[in-house]
Design a protein around this motif. Sequence first.
Motif, PDB file in Angstrom:
ATOM      1  N   GLU A  97       0.794  -1.190   0.067  1.00 53.42           N
ATOM      2  CA  GLU A  97       0.190   0.066  -0.009  1.00 53.42           C
ATOM      3  C   GLU A  97       0.836   1.263   0.085  1.00 53.42           C
ATOM      4  O   GLU A  97       0.556   2.331  -0.449  1.00 53.42           O
ATOM      5  N   ASP A  98       1.946   1.326   0.550  1.00 57.05           N
ATOM      6  CA  ASP A  98       2.851   2.298   0.678  1.00 57.05           C
ATOM      7  C   ASP A  98       3.499   2.463  -0.517  1.00 57.05           C
ATOM      8  O   ASP A  98       3.679   3.573  -1.114  1.00 57.05           O
ATOM      9  N   MET A  99       3.825   1.562  -1.193  1.00 58.97           N
ATOM     10  CA  MET A  99       4.485   1.699  -2.649  1.00 58.97           C
ATOM     11  C   MET A  99       3.534   2.367  -3.646  1.00 58.97           C
ATOM     12  O   MET A  99       3.538   2.993  -4.518  1.00 58.97           O
ATOM     13  N   GLU A 100       2.097   1.768  -3.451  1.00 58.50           N
ATOM     14  CA  GLU A 100       1.019   2.541  -4.331  1.00 58.50           C
ATOM     15  C   GLU A 100       0.823   3.894  -3.985  1.00 58.50           C
ATOM     16  O   GLU A 100       0.643   4.858  -5.158  1.00 58.50           O
ATOM     17  N   SER A 101       0.634   4.225  -2.673  1.00 61.34           N
ATOM     18  CA  SER A 101       0.737   5.684  -2.315  1.00 61.34           C
ATOM     19  C   SER A 101       1.965   6.621  -2.776  1.00 61.34           C
ATOM     20  O   SER A 101       1.658   7.910  -3.486  1.00 61.34           O
ATOM     21  N   ASN A 102       2.841   5.976  -2.671  1.00 59.45           N
ATOM     22  CA  ASN A 102       4.040   6.624  -3.255  1.00 59.45           C
ATOM     23  C   ASN A 102       4.169   6.847  -4.711  1.00 59.45           C
ATOM     24  O   ASN A 102       4.496   7.892  -4.958  1.00 59.45           O
ATOM     25  N   LEU A 103       3.856   5.696  -5.231  1.00 57.13           N
ATOM     26  CA  LEU A 103       3.822   5.942  -6.974  1.00 57.13           C
ATOM     27  C   LEU A 103       2.486   7.028  -7.181  1.00 57.13           C
ATOM     28  O   LEU A 103       2.970   7.886  -8.073  1.00 57.13           O
ATOM     29  N   GLU A 104       1.444   7.434  -6.524  1.00 58.76           N
ATOM     30  CA  GLU A 104       0.435   8.288  -6.699  1.00 58.76           C
ATOM     31  C   GLU A 104       0.911   9.506  -6.221  1.00 58.76           C
ATOM     32  O   GLU A 104       0.726  10.560  -7.226  1.00 58.76           O
ATOM     33  N   GLN A 105       1.696   9.852  -5.244  1.00 56.00           N
ATOM     34  CA  GLN A 105       2.390  11.165  -4.804  1.00 56.00           C
ATOM     35  C   GLN A 105       3.482  11.425  -6.020  1.00 56.00           C
ATOM     36  O   GLN A 105       3.309  12.885  -6.457  1.00 56.00           O
ATOM     37  N   ILE A 106       4.224  10.594  -6.318  1.00 53.50           N
ATOM     38  CA  ILE A 106       5.191  10.938  -7.185  1.00 53.50           C
ATOM     39  C   ILE A 106       4.611  11.252  -8.644  1.00 53.50           C
ATOM     40  O   ILE A 106       4.942  12.288  -9.368  1.00 53.50           O
ATOM     41  N   VAL A 107       3.616  10.545  -9.069  1.00 49.77           N
ATOM     42  CA  VAL A 107       2.918  10.707 -10.362  1.00 49.77           C
ATOM     43  C   VAL A 107       2.112  12.319 -10.282  1.00 49.77           C
ATOM     44  O   VAL A 107       2.015  13.104 -11.151  1.00 49.77           O
TER      45      VAL A 107
END
Length: 118
Positions: A97-107
């Motif tokens: 879930e952190d990885m998904e959230s990080n990806l969203e933040q970076i995008v």
Amino acid sequence: MFVFWHRRVVDELEDRMSDGVIIYYHSFDFFPERWFDIVFVLRTDNTNLYNRLERRGYTGKKLQDNVQCEIFQTIYEEAMEAYKEEIVHQLPSNTPEDMESNLEQIVHWIEQWMKDNN
């Protein structure tokens, strides 16, 4: 030899950096500050990190050094020393879930940067 290798990496990447690239690397103090608009440092809970590294076959000093580096925030501290404080951000990297959230933040950051700079 180590300094020569770093210089070679910088020389190889120099022309490509104007194209808007993402660099994923565990150390960056040799990369010029002018290359980056933002720096993300992924942080992991020590227990999670220990287990991940152990599953990858890390043992002994290599395992200890990596966990100790996380405990003392070595990568984050190096980033704060190498770049302007306002461009350095920490992101948790403990769960999928952190990885998904990080990806969203970076995008989201990239999209906003493109709006602001085009």
